[in-house]
Design an enzyme around this catalytic site. Sequence first.
Site, PDB file in Angstrom:
ATOM      1  N   LYS A 101       0.841  -1.209   0.000  1.00  0.00           N
ATOM      2  CA  LYS A 101       0.000   0.000   0.000  1.00  0.00           C
ATOM      3  C   LYS A 101       0.877   1.260   0.000  1.00  0.00           C
ATOM      4  CE  LYS A 101      -4.578   0.478   2.038  1.00  0.00           C
ATOM      5  NZ  LYS A 101      -5.055   1.058   0.810  1.00  0.00           N
ATOM      6  N   SER A 119       4.815 -17.867  -1.203  1.00  0.00           N
ATOM      7  CA  SER A 119       3.834 -18.677  -0.498  1.00  0.00           C
ATOM      8  C   SER A 119       4.524 -19.963  -0.055  1.00  0.00           C
ATOM      9  CB  SER A 119       2.637 -18.960  -1.416  1.00  0.00           C
ATOM     10  OG  SER A 119       1.685 -19.754  -0.754  1.00  0.00           O
ATOM     11  N   LYS A 137      -0.380 -17.887   4.226  1.00  0.00           N
ATOM     12  CA  LYS A 137       0.086 -17.833   2.832  1.00  0.00           C
ATOM     13  C   LYS A 137      -1.092 -17.940   1.864  1.00  0.00           C
ATOM     14  CE  LYS A 137       4.693 -17.805   3.479  1.00  0.00           C
ATOM     15  NZ  LYS A 137       5.516 -16.610   3.216  1.00  0.00           N
TER      16      LYS A 137
HETATM   17  N1  LIG Z   1      12.888 -22.003   3.159  1.00  0.00           N
HETATM   18  C1  LIG Z   1      11.822 -22.740   2.909  1.00  0.00           C
HETATM   19  O1  LIG Z   1      11.824 -23.984   3.015  1.00  0.00           O
HETATM   20  C2  LIG Z   1      10.534 -22.099   2.456  1.00  0.00           C
HETATM   21  C3  LIG Z   1       9.464 -22.940   2.073  1.00  0.00           C
HETATM   22  C4  LIG Z   1       8.273 -22.363   1.692  1.00  0.00           C
HETATM   23  C5  LIG Z   1       8.133 -20.993   1.666  1.00  0.00           C
HETATM   24  N2  LIG Z   1       9.171 -20.187   2.023  1.00  0.00           N
HETATM   25  C6  LIG Z   1       8.986 -18.745   2.023  1.00  0.00           C
HETATM   26  O2  LIG Z   1       9.989 -18.097   1.256  1.00  0.00           O
HETATM   27  C7  LIG Z   1      10.298 -16.824   1.838  1.00  0.00           C
HETATM   28  C8  LIG Z   1      11.794 -16.707   2.058  1.00  0.00           C
HETATM   29  O3  LIG Z   1      12.179 -17.779   2.901  1.00  0.00           O
HETATM   30  P1  LIG Z   1      13.665 -17.983   3.457  1.00  0.00           P
HETATM   31  O4  LIG Z   1      13.749 -19.418   3.799  1.00  0.00           O
HETATM   32  O5  LIG Z   1      14.667 -17.346   2.574  1.00  0.00           O
HETATM   33  O6  LIG Z   1      13.544 -17.153   4.829  1.00  0.00           O
HETATM   34  P2  LIG Z   1      14.701 -16.710   5.840  1.00  0.00           P
HETATM   35  O7  LIG Z   1      15.916 -17.535   5.651  1.00  0.00           O
HETATM   36  O8  LIG Z   1      14.039 -16.647   7.177  1.00  0.00           O
HETATM   37  O9  LIG Z   1      15.001 -15.204   5.345  1.00  0.00           O
HETATM   38  C9  LIG Z   1      14.012 -14.220   5.534  1.00  0.00           C
HETATM   39  C10 LIG Z   1      14.518 -12.836   5.184  1.00  0.00           C
HETATM   40  O10 LIG Z   1      13.494 -11.914   5.593  1.00  0.00           O
HETATM   41  C11 LIG Z   1      14.009 -11.010   6.549  1.00  0.00           C
HETATM   42  N3  LIG Z   1      13.031 -10.746   7.601  1.00  0.00           N
HETATM   43  C12 LIG Z   1      12.465 -11.638   8.447  1.00  0.00           C
HETATM   44  N4  LIG Z   1      11.676 -11.002   9.328  1.00  0.00           N
HETATM   45  C13 LIG Z   1      11.748  -9.681   9.013  1.00  0.00           C
HETATM   46  C14 LIG Z   1      11.168  -8.515   9.569  1.00  0.00           C
HETATM   47  N5  LIG Z   1      10.346  -8.565  10.637  1.00  0.00           N
HETATM   48  N6  LIG Z   1      11.458  -7.308   9.007  1.00  0.00           N
HETATM   49  C15 LIG Z   1      12.284  -7.239   7.935  1.00  0.00           C
HETATM   50  N7  LIG Z   1      12.871  -8.305   7.365  1.00  0.00           N
HETATM   51  C16 LIG Z   1      12.606  -9.519   7.913  1.00  0.00           C
HETATM   52  C17 LIG Z   1      15.266 -11.661   7.107  1.00  0.00           C
HETATM   53  O11 LIG Z   1      16.220 -10.664   7.447  1.00  0.00           O
HETATM   54  P3  LIG Z   1      16.483 -10.067   8.909  1.00  0.00           P
HETATM   55  O12 LIG Z   1      16.413 -11.179   9.915  1.00  0.00           O
HETATM   56  O13 LIG Z   1      17.838  -9.459   8.737  1.00  0.00           O
HETATM   57  O14 LIG Z   1      15.411  -9.033   9.133  1.00  0.00           O
HETATM   58  C18 LIG Z   1      15.791 -12.455   5.905  1.00  0.00           C
HETATM   59  O15 LIG Z   1      16.580 -11.643   5.088  1.00  0.00           O
HETATM   60  C19 LIG Z   1       9.482 -16.734   3.133  1.00  0.00           C
HETATM   61  O16 LIG Z   1       8.342 -15.948   2.919  1.00  0.00           O
HETATM   62  C20 LIG Z   1       9.077 -18.167   3.426  1.00  0.00           C
HETATM   63  O17 LIG Z   1       7.844 -18.242   4.099  1.00  0.00           O
HETATM   64  C21 LIG Z   1      10.380 -20.718   2.419  1.00  0.00           C
END
Ligand SMILES: NC(=O)c1ccc[n+]([C@@H]2O[C@H](COP(=O)([O-])OP(=O)(O)OC[C@H]3O[C@@H](n4cnc5c(N)ncnc54)[C@H](OP(=O)(O)O)[C@@H]3O)[C@@H](O)[C@H]2O)c1
Length: 230
Positions: A101, A119, A137
Amino acid sequence: MKNILLIGGSYGIGQALANKLSDTHNVHIASRTKEHISETITHYTFDVNKDDITTINLPEKLDGLVYCPGSINLKPFTALQVVDFEKDMMLNFFSLVKVVKALLPKLKKSDQASLVFFSTVAVKIGMPYHTSIAAAKGALEGFAKALGSEYAPKIRVNVIAPSLTDTPLVSKLLSTEEKKKKISDKHPLKRVGSVDDIAAIAQFLLSDNSSWITGQVIGVDGGLSTLQTK
Ligand SMILES: NC(=O)c1ccc[n+]([C@@H]2O[C@H](COP(=O)([O-])OP(=O)(O)OC[C@H]3O[C@@H](n4cnc5c(N)ncnc54)[C@H](OP(=O)(O)O)[C@@H]3O)[C@@H](O)[C@H]2O)c1
C-alpha cells in the site's frame, strides 16, 4: 538500471536473489540485519512488523518489489493458539499489505513494475501441522491475484510457492543428514530446494522475459505438489 526493493534479503532466498541482481540492477534491501549483504547493495535497517517503509529514503520509482519475510511454525492444530495465527498473519500477510500500500505510488512510476511474493507448497496440498502458515500464505495468494487483476497491465503480481528449501528459516528441519534424506525422498526430484532454485525464478519474474506473466502461483517444489512417486 531497474530499481528493485527486497524486504528481507540479508540471508536465505532473498540474499541469493540480491546477489543475482546486484550487477545489473540497483538493489535495495530493507531488513533487520545486514552482516551478509554485499557493499554494492543499499541497505536500510527495517523491521516490517514495526517500522513504516515511507520513512526510508527509497528511489522515486520502483520497478520491482520482493517480499521475503516468512515463518514456519509447524505444530498440531491443538497446540497452536489464536495468537500464533495472528503472528503468522502479521508477518506473512498484513505487513506485506502495509508495505505494498505504501509503495504503490513508487511502483506506478515504473513502465511495468513486478511484485514477487512467497507462499508455500502447503497451500496447494494440505499438510499436517501447517494450519497457521497455510492460512497466512493462502491469504497472500488470494491477495496477490486480486491485486494483479486490479493493477494490470501496469503492475504484475506473481507468487512463488516453494517446498522445503535449505535456508536459515528451516535449519532445524534439516539439521541432520537423516532428516534431510527423509524429506528429500518425499520429493519426486529427490532433494530439497536450494536458494538458487527459488531465486532464479524470482529473478525471471522481475525481468522483462516474464512481461506476459501475472497472477500466477508458481510451484518450485521438486514436483511435490503435482506428481506422485512410484
Ligand atoms: N525455506 C523454505 O523452506 C521455504 C518454504 C516455503 C516458503 N518459504 C517462504 O519463502 C520466503 C523466504 O524464505 P527464506 O527461507 O529465505 O527465509 P529466511 O531464511 O528466514 O530469510 C528471511 C529474510 O526476511 C528477513 N526478515 C524476516 N523477518 C523480518 C522482519 N520482521 N522485518 C524485515 N525483514 C525480515 C530476514 O532478514 P532479517 O532477519 O535481517 O530481518 C531475511 O533476510 C518466506 O516468505 C518463506 O515463508 C520458504
